[in-house]
Scaffold this motif. Structure first.
Motif, short mmCIF file in Angstrom:
data_model
loop_
_atom_site.label_atom_id
_atom_site.label_comp_id
_atom_site.label_asym_id
_atom_site.label_seq_id
_atom_site.Cartn_x
_atom_site.Cartn_y
_atom_site.Cartn_z
N MET A 167 0.85 -1.19 0.00
CA MET A 167 0.00 0.00 0.00
C MET A 167 0.89 1.24 0.00
SD MET A 167 -2.88 1.25 2.75
CE MET A 167 -1.72 2.09 3.84
N TYR A 168 0.74 2.07 -1.02
CA TYR A 168 1.50 3.31 -1.11
C TYR A 168 0.61 4.47 -0.68
CZ TYR A 168 4.74 0.54 -3.88
OH TYR A 168 5.63 -0.43 -4.30
N TYR A 169 1.16 5.38 0.10
CA TYR A 169 0.38 6.54 0.56
C TYR A 169 1.25 7.80 0.52
CZ TYR A 169 2.83 5.52 4.98
OH TYR A 169 3.79 5.27 5.92
N ASN A 170 0.56 8.92 0.41
CA ASN A 170 1.23 10.22 0.34
C ASN A 170 0.59 11.16 1.36
OD1 ASN A 170 2.45 12.62 -0.27
ND2 ASN A 170 1.85 12.65 -2.44
N LEU A 171 1.30 11.42 2.44
CA LEU A 171 0.79 12.30 3.50
C LEU A 171 1.41 13.69 3.45
CD1 LEU A 171 0.78 9.76 6.49
CD2 LEU A 171 -1.06 10.30 4.89
N LYS A 172 2.15 13.97 2.41
CA LYS A 172 2.79 15.28 2.30
C LYS A 172 1.73 16.37 2.19
CE LYS A 172 6.98 13.55 0.07
NZ LYS A 172 7.83 13.59 -1.14
N GLY A 173 1.96 17.46 2.86
CA GLY A 173 1.04 18.60 2.83
C GLY A 173 -0.05 18.52 3.87
N ASN A 174 -0.19 17.40 4.56
CA ASN A 174 -1.20 17.26 5.61
C ASN A 174 -0.48 17.23 6.96
OD1 ASN A 174 -3.35 16.54 7.28
ND2 ASN A 174 -4.35 15.37 5.63
N LYS A 175 -0.29 18.40 7.53
CA LYS A 175 0.50 18.52 8.77
C LYS A 175 -0.20 17.93 9.98
CE LYS A 175 2.86 22.68 7.15
NZ LYS A 175 3.16 24.12 7.45
N GLU A 176 -1.50 17.67 9.88
CA GLU A 176 -2.24 17.11 11.02
C GLU A 176 -1.99 15.62 11.19
OE1 GLU A 176 -6.26 17.97 10.15
OE2 GLU A 176 -6.21 19.98 11.03
N VAL A 177 -1.64 14.94 10.10
CA VAL A 177 -1.51 13.48 10.14
C VAL A 177 -0.09 13.09 10.54
CG1 VAL A 177 -1.68 11.35 8.83
CG2 VAL A 177 -3.32 13.19 8.43
N PHE A 178 0.00 12.31 11.62
CA PHE A 178 1.28 11.82 12.11
C PHE A 178 1.54 10.38 11.65
CE2 PHE A 178 3.71 9.60 15.42
CZ PHE A 178 4.88 10.36 15.42
N SER A 179 0.47 9.56 11.58
CA SER A 179 0.64 8.16 11.19
C SER A 179 -0.63 7.64 10.54
CB SER A 179 1.01 7.29 12.40
OG SER A 179 -0.03 7.30 13.36
N ILE A 180 -0.50 6.43 9.94
CA ILE A 180 -1.61 5.79 9.24
C ILE A 180 -1.70 4.35 9.71
CG2 ILE A 180 -0.13 5.19 7.29
CD1 ILE A 180 -2.54 5.46 5.46
N ARG A 181 -2.92 3.81 9.76
CA ARG A 181 -3.13 2.43 10.21
C ARG A 181 -4.03 1.70 9.21
NH1 ARG A 181 -4.59 1.41 16.33
NH2 ARG A 181 -2.30 1.56 16.38
N ALA A 182 -3.65 0.44 8.90
CA ALA A 182 -4.46 -0.41 8.01
C ALA A 182 -4.89 -1.65 8.77
CB ALA A 182 -3.66 -0.79 6.77
N ARG A 183 -6.19 -1.96 8.70
CA ARG A 183 -6.72 -3.17 9.34
C ARG A 183 -7.40 -4.03 8.29
NH1 ARG A 183 -8.54 0.93 12.95
NH2 ARG A 183 -7.57 0.85 15.03
N TYR A 184 -7.07 -5.33 8.29
CA TYR A 184 -7.70 -6.25 7.35
C TYR A 184 -7.65 -7.66 7.95
CZ TYR A 184 -2.83 -7.39 6.25
OH TYR A 184 -1.51 -7.78 6.34
N VAL A 185 -8.32 -8.60 7.30
CA VAL A 185 -8.37 -9.99 7.75
C VAL A 185 -7.57 -10.84 6.78
CG1 VAL A 185 -9.85 -11.97 8.24
CG2 VAL A 185 -10.61 -9.66 8.85
N ASP A 186 -6.61 -11.65 7.30
CA ASP A 186 -5.74 -12.44 6.43
C ASP A 186 -6.39 -13.78 6.06
OD1 ASP A 186 -5.51 -14.11 8.62
OD2 ASP A 186 -3.37 -13.76 8.95
N ALA A 187 -5.62 -14.65 5.39
CA ALA A 187 -6.15 -15.93 4.92
C ALA A 187 -6.51 -16.87 6.06
CB ALA A 187 -5.13 -16.60 4.00
N GLN A 188 -5.96 -16.64 7.23
CA GLN A 188 -6.25 -17.49 8.40
C GLN A 188 -7.44 -16.97 9.20
OE1 GLN A 188 -4.51 -20.26 8.62
NE2 GLN A 188 -3.23 -19.62 6.86
N GLY A 189 -8.07 -15.88 8.74
CA GLY A 189 -9.20 -15.30 9.45
C GLY A 189 -8.81 -14.41 10.62
N LYS A 190 -7.54 -14.04 10.69
CA LYS A 190 -7.06 -13.19 11.78
C LYS A 190 -7.02 -11.74 11.35
CE LYS A 190 -4.29 -16.67 14.16
NZ LYS A 190 -2.97 -16.97 14.76
N GLU A 191 -7.43 -10.84 12.28
CA GLU A 191 -7.37 -9.41 11.98
C GLU A 191 -5.92 -8.94 12.12
OE1 GLU A 191 -8.82 -5.48 14.20
OE2 GLU A 191 -10.48 -6.58 13.26
N ILE A 192 -5.43 -8.30 11.07
CA ILE A 192 -4.06 -7.82 11.04
C ILE A 192 -4.07 -6.30 11.09
CG2 ILE A 192 -1.87 -7.82 9.78
CD1 ILE A 192 -2.69 -10.55 10.77
N THR A 193 -3.21 -5.72 11.90
CA THR A 193 -3.06 -4.27 11.99
C THR A 193 -1.64 -3.89 11.61
OG1 THR A 193 -4.71 -4.13 13.77
CG2 THR A 193 -3.20 -2.26 13.51
#
Length: 424
Positions: free
Chosen positions: A45-71
């Motif tokens: 996953m590619y992201y561009n946070l340049k120019g948004n001074k409010e954003v310090f970090s980004i988080r992605a949540r999804y479920v893998d092939a084993q049915g586990k939630e990955i963060t």
């Protein structure tokens, strides 16, 4: 008193409303600034946070092939996240994204999707081939990258219970690119059932495959009397004074005992040797007929005196023996394009290799006969083809002689004996 209490209540209410406003982190990151690229076993996953001074970090949540939630978390200092945990290729995998400010307050979620490609443990079964091998079998496969293991089993007899069982043979890393592995079985059979399971780096089993009735090629030594040596580059030393000749490659004397049987212990070697500066060149073996080549076995002789004064030995033997060899096969030795690589052998020239004990001085025939033979095998691929000619190209010899002194300055190649094994 009542007025004072009322003022305090009003101030607390205002402060509470202000606090609620501070907790509500709102940001707007355009979707076009977030893209996904499918890769083996997941996505980037590619992201561009340049120019948004409010954003310090980004988080992605999804479920893998084993049915586990990955963060998975990333910061403004980077521009990508790796989303892993998948086997077979998938389309439109849901992912929820959120953002954090410098107070670690989280924004509302943004829902997107991404695609994945087959992981290496899954793709393995789309390319793997299990084919006959020498006293066993071989596997060949192509992998997009190294992200898992393959466990190799075969059906045999359990040595403890003497009952049929699935026996583990070896675990290999699924390496990127084209790979070939050969396996010889102690329990020899004309054919075998092979089982392979794959596992990802997280320890999860991915897939399983079974191959039945895989033929195992039995091998035997090809009669040395039928082999002749060709020297198209003129590199072989034929020296009657010191008994150096290609004929000693196939005289059946693996340890150097011929010199003692002839009564010439000090100077005469009774070995195969090449001329000076011939490392990196080749000679050819003519079998006289086409054969399926299984392996070549190189032998080293023991040293016969403390100071070998004869010829160009410079007092040492172990640094004259091959540490790196490539074997080629052909049915037309004049056609350079017809040579096909069959086998490759390598040991570091800077360590005590297979021929290190050849520097042991043995001047008594009885003592020599009790010593083990010093040899190394060059195993060849079982490609189902037959060849009449074998090219033996020596790339390097050992540079270790116990003192790191001589290091084969003359670039000479030596052998005591050479055996050829073919399909029985």
């Amino acid at each position: 008193m009542k007025n004072t209490l009322l003022i305090w209540i009003m101030l607390l209410g205002i402060w509470g409303c202000s606090n609620d406003d501070d907790n509500a982190f709102e940001t707007s990151v355009p979707r076009e600034k977030i893209t996904f690229k499918a890769v083996p076993g997941g996505a980037i996953m590619y992201y561009n946070l340049k120019g948004n001074k409010e954003v310090f970090s980004i988080r992605a949540r999804y479920v893998d092939a084993q049915g586990k939630e990955i963060t998975v978390d990333g910061t403004y200092l980077s521009d990508s996240l790796t989303l892993v945990g998948f086997d077979d290729a998938r389309q439109n995998v849901p992912v929820r994204l959120s953002f954090f400010n410098h107070k670690l307050e989280e924004s509302d979620g943004m829902d997107m999707v991404f695609n994945t490609e087959d992981s290496a443990p899954a793709a393995f079964f789309k390319t793997v081939e299990v084919t006959p091998g020498w006293n066993g079998f071989q596997i060949a496969y192509d992998a997009p990258q190294s992200t898992g293991y393959a466990h190799i089993f075969y059906l045999g007899e359990n040595p403890l219970t003497h009952r049929p069982d699935t026996l583990w043979l070896q675990t290999i890393l699924i390496a990127k690119g084209h790979n070939v592995h050969s396996f010889s079985l102690q329990q020899e059979r004309p054919s075998n059932t092979i089982i392979i399971t794959t596992e990802d780096f997280r320890g999860y089993r991915v897939k399983k495959g079974v191959w039945e009735n895989v033929e195992a090629y039995a091998i035997s030594q090809y009669p040395s009397v039928n082999i002749s040596v060709k020297d198209p580059l003129g590199i072989i030393e034929e020296n009657t004074t010191y008994r150096l000749s290609s004929q000693y490659l196939f005289d059946g004397k693996t340890k150097g005992e011929a010199r003692m049987l002839e009564g010439n212990v000090e100077k005469q070697a009774y070995l195969f040797a090449t001329k000076k500066n011939t490392v990196g060149k080749y000679w050819v073996l003519d079998l006289g007929e086409k054969q399926m080549i299984a392996r070549l076995r190189m032998y080293a002789a023991y040293k016969w005196s403390l100071f070998i004064a004869s010829w160009n030995w410079m007092g040492q033997l172990s640094d004259k023996y091959p540490s790196e060899v490539t074997i080629y096969g052909s049915n037309d030795m004049e056609d350079e394009e017809s040579w096909e690589q069959l086998g490759y052998f390598y040991q570091s020239p800077l360590v005590e290799g297979w021929a290190a004990k050849s520097n042991t001085v043995i001047a008594d025939l009885t003592v020599l006969e009790r010593q083990e033979s010093l040899y190394a095998d060059i195993n060849c691929v079982a490609n189902g083809k037959e060849y009449r000619y074998i090219k033996m190209l020596v790339h390097n010899t050992f540079r270790y002689d116990g003192q790191l002194t001589y290091q084969n300055r003359n670039n000479i190649i030596a052998l005591s004996e050479l055996e050829v094994f073919v399909k029985k």
